[in-house]
Design an enzyme around this catalytic site. Structure first.
Site, mmCIF file in Angstrom:
data_model
loop_
_atom_site.group_PDB
_atom_site.id
_atom_site.type_symbol
_atom_site.label_atom_id
_atom_site.label_comp_id
_atom_site.label_asym_id
_atom_site.label_seq_id
_atom_site.Cartn_x
_atom_site.Cartn_y
_atom_site.Cartn_z
ATOM 1 N N THR A 121 -8.009 9.256 8.539
ATOM 2 C CA THR A 121 -7.484 8.045 7.900
ATOM 3 C C THR A 121 -7.196 6.925 8.897
ATOM 4 O O THR A 121 -6.655 5.888 8.518
ATOM 5 C CB THR A 121 -6.179 8.367 7.150
ATOM 6 O OG1 THR A 121 -5.289 9.002 8.074
ATOM 7 C CG2 THR A 121 -6.427 9.280 5.960
ATOM 8 N N GLY A 137 -7.400 3.706 10.763
ATOM 9 C CA GLY A 137 -8.098 2.436 10.532
ATOM 10 C C GLY A 137 -8.239 2.052 9.066
ATOM 11 O O GLY A 137 -8.893 1.048 8.756
ATOM 12 N N THR A 138 -7.608 2.809 8.154
ATOM 13 C CA THR A 138 -7.775 2.486 6.731
ATOM 14 C C THR A 138 -7.165 1.118 6.405
ATOM 15 O O THR A 138 -7.703 0.381 5.585
ATOM 16 C CB THR A 138 -7.145 3.557 5.809
ATOM 17 O OG1 THR A 138 -5.853 3.867 6.314
ATOM 18 C CG2 THR A 138 -7.974 4.806 5.745
ATOM 19 N N GLY A 139 -6.026 0.789 7.041
ATOM 20 C CA GLY A 139 -5.362 -0.494 6.773
ATOM 21 C C GLY A 139 -6.222 -1.671 7.190
ATOM 22 O O GLY A 139 -6.450 -2.607 6.422
ATOM 23 N N CYS A 140 -6.726 -1.624 8.437
ATOM 24 C CA CYS A 140 -7.595 -2.708 8.943
ATOM 25 C C CYS A 140 -8.809 -2.848 8.039
ATOM 26 O O CYS A 140 -9.245 -3.960 7.719
ATOM 27 C CB CYS A 140 -8.152 -2.375 10.332
ATOM 28 S SG CYS A 140 -6.912 -2.104 11.576
ATOM 29 N N LYS A 171 0.836 -1.206 0.000
ATOM 30 C CA LYS A 171 0.000 0.000 0.000
ATOM 31 C C LYS A 171 0.865 1.248 0.000
ATOM 32 O O LYS A 171 1.726 1.418 0.860
ATOM 33 C CB LYS A 171 -0.918 -0.003 1.226
ATOM 34 C CG LYS A 171 -1.871 -1.191 1.259
ATOM 35 C CD LYS A 171 -2.695 -1.236 2.518
ATOM 36 C CE LYS A 171 -1.859 -1.535 3.745
ATOM 37 N NZ LYS A 171 -2.644 -1.816 4.945
#
Ligand SMILES: Cc1ncc(COP(=O)(O)OP(=O)(O)O)c(N)n1
Ligand SMILES: Cc1nc(C(=O)O)sc1CCOP(=O)(O)O
Ligand SMILES: [Mg+2]
Length: 503
Positions: A211, A213-216, A178
């Protein structure tokens, strides 16, 4: 039993289950994800993000909490539990060997988007040796990719490609690196590698602090799509679009005081209500004077849709429908947005004829569809529970179906012959009465109605008949304002006469 699992250093894993619920196989369990992850007290990441993402994507999510964190929008302050421990990763790997899964999504959470380090180097080896070889996909960000590889910071898309290839050699079937934190990048680019080909997945970079928590959320959305039966690349594309849309939707919300805030995962369930000045919900009395525009007529008289709509509202229209049969989509959308603003500033609902896409894009109050347009049931699914849906009906059966399909009102006509709609069947006052009596929904009469005959239509005094819908008698006239006022006066007189008669 089949499982789709997502793992991170906070040990999330996901399960997908499509086992039939009944012996006759007529009912299927919904796609199911089991997450084994840490709790984020700020509710933007971790277990809470997984729950919200799965709910937003229509997948049931059950949970195992591996750790409890106390954090807010300023950052992770305390961690208890324990998340990233060699012991947890090792137990998880053993379980995965014992209970093989359909798909395993590993989100190697090591650094949160707020910059906090969530996993120490001690578990890196366990990750590389145990989890990565079992993973179907891993979803590291730039820092996590370089941590897993033990290499320098990744700075370019070319670095990301090299990292994706090296990570792939560690065993996962797919890798997505990412690039959200890539410096000097105008768009958000992620590199997806399937072992053969690279795909650069680009989306617009949303300017927002929200932004966290975008990864989870990306990882849990991939798992949700896999649980629904998607293959990997489409699942990743949907997940990326989901996060981008959610970020865009939530870019201006303000939760907490830190440099980062959470976004709204369940944005699709909302009606964009905050933009609208109108009260949500349908009031049948709104059908009293229903103004339906016509692009040809506006062209003929040299006026814009917005001027036509303003005049109709000033004259007393109680609801407006944009029926722009010949309009080019881009222009229609612009006009629809402007009309939305005008209508909402007067508390008048705005409906779009035929075009669900335009209604969604301009956040109109609803749509009107005919028997050969998008079925009302599908329109309801697309528009959600709060939007207004009207359906054209000429028969009792059609009126009954409209009710079943979740419509709010029906338009019944042609009451009189009309030149506005080609080859339109005239049902007459008798046809109108028949449908009105049978309808469980409020009715608006349409077709050849003007100030001279509107009184007769309303004086049929059939229950359910709430008003008249008019095109040419308003918009194919020199002065829309005068004609709308005239019609409004006729309708008011008819309504008060009906009231006197019924008392
Ligand atoms: C209020 C109202 N009633 C009926 C119609 C006609 O809709 P439809 O049958 O889909 O025909 P078109 O308007 O699309 O030509 C309507 N538009 N509004
Ligand atoms: C759009 C439409 N639908 C009809 C139906 O019978 O369902 S009649 C109609 C045209 C109404 O235009 P005017 O007010 O100019 O007669
Ligand atoms: Mg139609």
């Amino acid at each position: 039993m089949a499982y789709t699992q997502v793992l991170s250093t906070s040990c999330m894993f996901y399960k997908e289950d499509r086992v039939p619920m009944t012996s006759d196989n007529s009912k299927m369990k919904p796609p199911h994800v089991l997450t084994v992850a840490g709790s984020d007290s700020g509710a933007g990441a971790g277990i809470q993000a997984d729950l919200k993402t799965c709910a937003a994507r229509g997948v049931y999510c059950s949970t195992v909490i591996t750790a409890v964190t106390a954090q807010n929008t300023v950052g992770v302050q305390v961690k208890t539990g324990m998340l990233p421990s060699v012991g947890i990763v090792s137990v998880l790997s053993q379980s995965l060997h014992e209970f093989p899964v359909r798909a395993l999504v590993v989100d190697p959470v090591m650094v949160s988007t707020s910059g906090d380090v969530l996993a120490g180097p001690s578990i890196l080896a366990e990750f590389r040796e145990e989890l990565l070889p079992m993973a179907d996909i891993i979803t590291p960000n730039l820092k996590e990719a370089s941590a897993l590889l033990g290499c320098q910071q990744l700075k370019t898309v070319s670095d990301m490609r090299s990292a994706a290839k090296l990570l792939h050699e560690m065993g996962p079937r797919y890798v997505i690196v990412k690039g959200g934190d890539l410096p000097d990048s105008l768009d958000a680019v992620d590199v997806f590698f399937d072992g053969q080909d690279f795909y650069e997945l680009r989306s617009s970079r949303i300017k927002t602090r929200n932004t966290h928590g975008t990864g989870c959320s990306l990882a849990s959305c991939i798992a949700a799509e896999l649980a629904k039966g998607s293959s990997m690349l489409p699942a990743v594309k949907v997940a990326k679009r989901y996060v981008e849309t959610a970020l865009d939707y939530s870019k201006d919300i303000a939760i907490g005081n830190g440099t980062q805030g959470p976004f709204d995962h369940i944005f699709r369930l909302k009606s964009n209500g905050q933009k609208s000045h109108r009260q949500v919900g349908f009031n049948p009395s709104d059908l009293f004077l229903y103004a339906v525009t016509d692009s040809g007529m506006n062209e003929k008289w040299g006026r814009s849709i917005t001027d036509a709509v303003k005049a109709a509202i000033e004259g007393g229209a109680t609801i407006v429908q944009l029926r722009e049969k010949d309009a080019e989509t881009h222009k229609f959308l612009e006009a629809a947005k402007a009309c939305c603003e005008i209508c909402h500033s007067h508390g008048i609902p705005l409906l779009i004829n035929d075009r669900i896409d335009i209604a969604l894009a301009c956040d109109a109050d609803g749509v009107h569809v005919g028997q050969s347009d998008m079925p009302a049931s599908v329109a309801r699914t697309l528009l959600g529970p709060e939007k207004i849906i009207g359906v054209s009906c000429k028969t009792i059966e059609q009126a009954h179906q409209a009710w079943i399909d979740g419509a709010d009102y029906i338009g019944c006509g042609g009451v009189y012959p009309t030149n506005t709609k080609a080859n339109n069947l005239t049902v007459g006052l008798e046809g109108l009465k028949t449908v009105c009596k049978a309808s469980k929904l409020p009715v608006v009469a349409i077709g050849g109605i003007n100030a001279s005959n509107a009184g007769s239509v309303m004086e049929t005094a059939v229950q359910n008949l709430k008003g008249v819908a008019v095109v040419s008698a308003l918009f194919d006239r020199e002065c829309i304002l005068t004609e709308t006022r005239k019609l409004h006066a006729v309708l008011k007189t008819a309504a008060s006469m009906t009231l006197q008669r019924t008392h």
